[in-house]
Enzyme design. Structure first.
Site, mmCIF file in Angstrom:
data_model
loop_
_atom_site.group_PDB
_atom_site.id
_atom_site.type_symbol
_atom_site.label_atom_id
_atom_site.label_comp_id
_atom_site.label_asym_id
_atom_site.label_seq_id
_atom_site.Cartn_x
_atom_site.Cartn_y
_atom_site.Cartn_z
ATOM 1 N N HIS A 1 0.878 -1.218 -0.063
ATOM 2 C CA HIS A 1 -0.186 0.183 -0.108
ATOM 3 C C HIS A 1 0.807 1.147 0.044
ATOM 4 C CE1 HIS A 1 0.599 -0.903 4.432
ATOM 5 N NE2 HIS A 1 1.136 0.423 4.264
HETATM 6 C C1 T46 Z 1 2.701 1.021 7.066
HETATM 7 C C2 T46 Z 1 3.717 -0.211 7.097
HETATM 8 C C3 T46 Z 1 5.094 0.019 7.412
HETATM 9 C C4 T46 Z 1 -4.545 -0.329 13.388
HETATM 10 O O1 T46 Z 1 -5.907 -0.542 13.688
HETATM 11 N N1 T46 Z 1 -3.835 0.732 13.528
HETATM 12 C C5 T46 Z 1 -2.778 1.029 13.176
HETATM 13 O O2 T46 Z 1 -2.325 2.136 13.504
HETATM 14 C C6 T46 Z 1 -2.244 0.163 12.104
HETATM 15 C C7 T46 Z 1 -0.793 0.521 11.773
HETATM 16 C C8 T46 Z 1 -2.829 -0.844 11.819
HETATM 17 N N2 T46 Z 1 -4.186 -1.084 12.199
HETATM 18 C C9 T46 Z 1 -4.889 -2.642 11.983
HETATM 19 C C10 T46 Z 1 -5.282 -2.375 10.339
HETATM 20 C C11 T46 Z 1 -5.053 -3.855 9.894
HETATM 21 O O3 T46 Z 1 -6.459 -4.400 10.370
HETATM 22 O O4 T46 Z 1 -3.774 -3.532 11.960
HETATM 23 C C12 T46 Z 1 -4.042 -4.308 10.938
HETATM 24 C C13 T46 Z 1 -2.890 -4.517 10.130
HETATM 25 O O5 T46 Z 1 -2.373 -3.385 9.480
HETATM 26 P P1 T46 Z 1 -1.901 -3.667 8.018
HETATM 27 O O6 T46 Z 1 -2.329 -4.730 7.013
HETATM 28 O O7 T46 Z 1 -1.820 -2.359 7.319
HETATM 29 O O8 T46 Z 1 -0.223 -3.709 8.333
HETATM 30 P P2 T46 Z 1 0.966 -3.741 7.408
HETATM 31 O O9 T46 Z 1 2.157 -4.200 7.995
HETATM 32 O O10 T46 Z 1 0.605 -3.992 5.996
HETATM 33 O O11 T46 Z 1 1.243 -2.015 7.238
HETATM 34 C C14 T46 Z 1 1.631 -1.212 8.390
HETATM 35 C C15 T46 Z 1 1.069 0.009 8.489
HETATM 36 O O12 T46 Z 1 -0.347 -0.278 8.386
HETATM 37 C C16 T46 Z 1 1.356 1.047 7.228
HETATM 38 O O13 T46 Z 1 0.672 2.019 7.560
HETATM 39 O O14 T46 Z 1 3.189 1.907 6.523
HETATM 40 O O15 T46 Z 1 3.170 -0.983 8.422
#
Ligand code: T46
Length: 135
Positions: free
Chosen positions: A49
């Site tokens: 993303h």
């Molecule tokens: C990024 C990279 C480096 C929340 O509820 N609050 C939060 O602050 C975050 C970061 C995530 N979440 C929830 C949203 C999803 O249901 O945690 C779950 C996993 O998030 P995501 O799939 O977006 O995780 P990554 O590791 O793909 O991405 C994360 C960050 O979301 C993103 O902003 O830049 O780490």
């Protein structure tokens, strides 16, 4: 693409290690949120993303992982394997995180609260958005 790796002072003594982030010093934005990624299974990839309005610094407190940053024109891979190096990620970078070691603890400091609507999770949409943002 600029080199986004920033130096972080590591304070180490017989008791262990300590790292400091200070707004205006080694952190160019006011931190509104911090999160940690750890316990990532072997072979898992995360990210896929971009963000429209979010600055972040990612640092591996232990272990290692890789970030691939893509600005729509070129891609660069950054190896994070030391708490002495932080990766600064500004707006409009498609990111993929991979090659997490078992012991990887990734700390991310962010300039904004969590906002689902700030995410672009479709690569084609990202290319269109970033082209228009550059105009
Ligand atoms: C990024 C990279 C480096 C929340 O509820 N609050 C939060 O602050 C975050 C970061 C995530 N979440 C929830 C949203 C999803 O249901 O945690 C779950 C996993 O998030 P995501 O799939 O977006 O995780 P990554 O590791 O793909 O991405 C994360 C960050 O979301 C993103 O902003 O830049 O780490």
């Amino acid at each position: 693409m600029e080199d986004f790796l920033r130096d972080i002072k590591l304070i180490e003594d017989a008791r262990g290690k300590l790292v400091v982030f200070e707004n205006g010093n080694n952190c160019p934005f006011e931190v509104k949120r911090a999160y940690c990624i750890f316990g990532v299974k072997e072979g898992e990839e995360r990210g896929f993303h971009a963000h429209k309005n979010l600055e972040q610094i990612a640092v591996c407190l232990s272990g290692s992982c890789e970030f691939i940053l893509d600005d729509g024109k070129e891609q660069k891979t950054f190896a994070l394997n030391s708490p002495k190096k932080g990766l600064y990620i500004g707006n409009n970078y498609w990111r993929v995180m991979k090659n997490f070691s078992k012991d990887c603890v990734l700390l991310v400091l962010a300039s904004q609260h969590y906002d689902q609507s700030d995410y672009i999770r479709n690569y084609k949409e990202f290319l269109t958005y970033t082209k228009n943002a550059a105009k």
